[in-house]
Design a protein around this motif. Structure first.
Motif, mmCIF file in Angstrom:
data_model
loop_
_atom_site.group_PDB
_atom_site.id
_atom_site.type_symbol
_atom_site.label_atom_id
_atom_site.label_comp_id
_atom_site.label_asym_id
_atom_site.label_seq_id
_atom_site.Cartn_x
_atom_site.Cartn_y
_atom_site.Cartn_z
ATOM 1 N N TYR A 113 83.958 -7.497 69.777
ATOM 2 C CA TYR A 113 83.810 -9.118 69.380
ATOM 3 C C TYR A 113 82.302 -9.235 69.883
ATOM 4 N N ILE A 114 81.701 -10.094 68.875
ATOM 5 C CA ILE A 114 80.210 -10.266 69.233
ATOM 6 C C ILE A 114 79.790 -10.727 70.454
ATOM 7 N N ARG A 115 80.836 -11.392 71.183
ATOM 8 C CA ARG A 115 80.701 -11.793 72.899
ATOM 9 C C ARG A 115 80.697 -10.652 73.783
ATOM 10 N N ASP A 116 81.105 -9.549 73.154
ATOM 11 C CA ASP A 116 81.271 -8.157 74.152
ATOM 12 C C ASP A 116 79.800 -7.508 74.296
ATOM 13 N N LEU A 117 79.000 -7.794 73.224
ATOM 14 C CA LEU A 117 78.058 -7.325 72.984
ATOM 15 C C LEU A 117 76.677 -7.745 73.948
ATOM 16 N N ILE A 118 76.894 -9.112 74.114
ATOM 17 C CA ILE A 118 75.802 -10.067 74.988
ATOM 18 C C ILE A 118 75.687 -9.355 76.352
ATOM 19 N N ASP A 119 74.699 -9.415 76.737
ATOM 20 C CA ASP A 119 74.363 -8.775 78.338
ATOM 21 C C ASP A 119 74.589 -7.381 78.598
ATOM 22 N N LEU A 120 74.844 -6.632 77.310
ATOM 23 C CA LEU A 120 74.667 -5.304 77.791
ATOM 24 C C LEU A 120 73.168 -4.774 78.010
ATOM 25 N N ALA A 190 80.804 -0.905 74.693
ATOM 26 C CA ALA A 190 81.101 -2.396 74.905
ATOM 27 C C ALA A 190 81.878 -2.546 76.277
ATOM 28 N N ASP A 191 81.828 -1.468 77.036
ATOM 29 C CA ASP A 191 82.711 -1.790 78.405
ATOM 30 C C ASP A 191 81.945 -3.026 79.033
ATOM 31 N N PRO A 192 82.686 -3.671 79.583
ATOM 32 C CA PRO A 192 82.307 -4.914 80.329
ATOM 33 C C PRO A 192 81.681 -4.737 81.780
ATOM 34 N N GLU A 193 81.934 -3.488 82.185
ATOM 35 C CA GLU A 193 81.390 -2.978 83.458
ATOM 36 C C GLU A 193 80.200 -2.241 83.505
ATOM 37 N N SER A 194 80.366 -1.307 82.407
ATOM 38 C CA SER A 194 79.346 -0.134 82.374
ATOM 39 C C SER A 194 78.859 -0.047 81.091
ATOM 40 N N GLY A 195 79.057 -1.071 80.084
ATOM 41 C CA GLY A 195 78.624 -0.794 78.669
ATOM 42 C C GLY A 195 77.133 -0.886 78.521
#
Length: 208
Positions: A113-120, A190-195
């Protein structure tokens, strides 16, 4: 092709999956080449499948076919070359599957998802890294140069908007735009913790 009145124009506010970008016209009868971003091409480009744009237009697949490494698609209502040429550069999305047996934490089958890429975190690769080995490198020794703040759709390709940490005071907080192409962004986790995203920018791309 039609306008959907219920469509939210910002895909980051919906759980939309990016499916393809329409490329050049193919022949005289309305077919187009598409740059596919999905691992489920047979499903997403099956006759009757509906894909949507950011501004709410709907495109229904009439038929599609694979030719060598290309996917060629005919959309309903597009029946001549002039009409198909006007579609070049349009990015199409689809709704994700909402099957009851799919966990909310499961990765989407078509990528991110596009939202998953934000803040990586954005990690800068070295000269010994390339598109072939990018997935298997040890990233601990590589510098984190910033964070992804947005993903921008442009006619040529999507762009990562990156806020730089800055090794120098003049660079800290500045924004760089990185083309989302494999040669420059060879790996995305895109892992939310370590992506993170790994970038291999050509000289001058990060200069502000």
């Amino acid at each position: 092709m039609k306008q959907s009145n219920d469509f939210n124009s910002n895909p980051q506010e919906r759980d939309l999956l990016r499916v393809c970008r329409i490329g050049r016209a193919q022949g005289l009868k309305g077919e187009v080449n598409v740059q596919s971003f999905t691992d489920s091409e047979e499903k997403r480009f099956a006759p009757g499948s509906v894909l949507v744009t950011k501004d709410g237009r709907e495109f229904t697949v009439a038929r599609s076919r694979k030719f060598k490494q290309r996917r060629i698609v005919l959309f309903e209502g597009i029946d001549n070359r002039n009409a198909s040429e006007e579609l070049k550069g349009i990015v199409l999305y689809c709704e994700p599957d909402n099957s009851a047996d799919i966990s909310n934490t499961e990765e989407p089958e078509d990528g991110w998802y596009i939202r998953d890429l934000i803040d990586l975190d954005v990690i800068l690769g070295g000269e010994d890294i390339n598109t072939e080995n990018a997935e298997n490198i040890d990233i601990d020794s590589l510098p984190v140069i910033g964070k992804v703040t947005n993903v921008i759709n442009s006619p040529a390709q999507d762009l990562f908007e990156i806020r730089l940490n800055g090794e120098a005071d003049t660079q800290a907080g500045k924004i760089a735009l990185i083309p989302f192409v494999e040669s420059i962004v060879p790996f995305v986790d895109a892992d939310p913790e370590s992506g993170y995203i790994l970038i291999l920018p050509p000289p001058g791309l990060l200069e502000i």
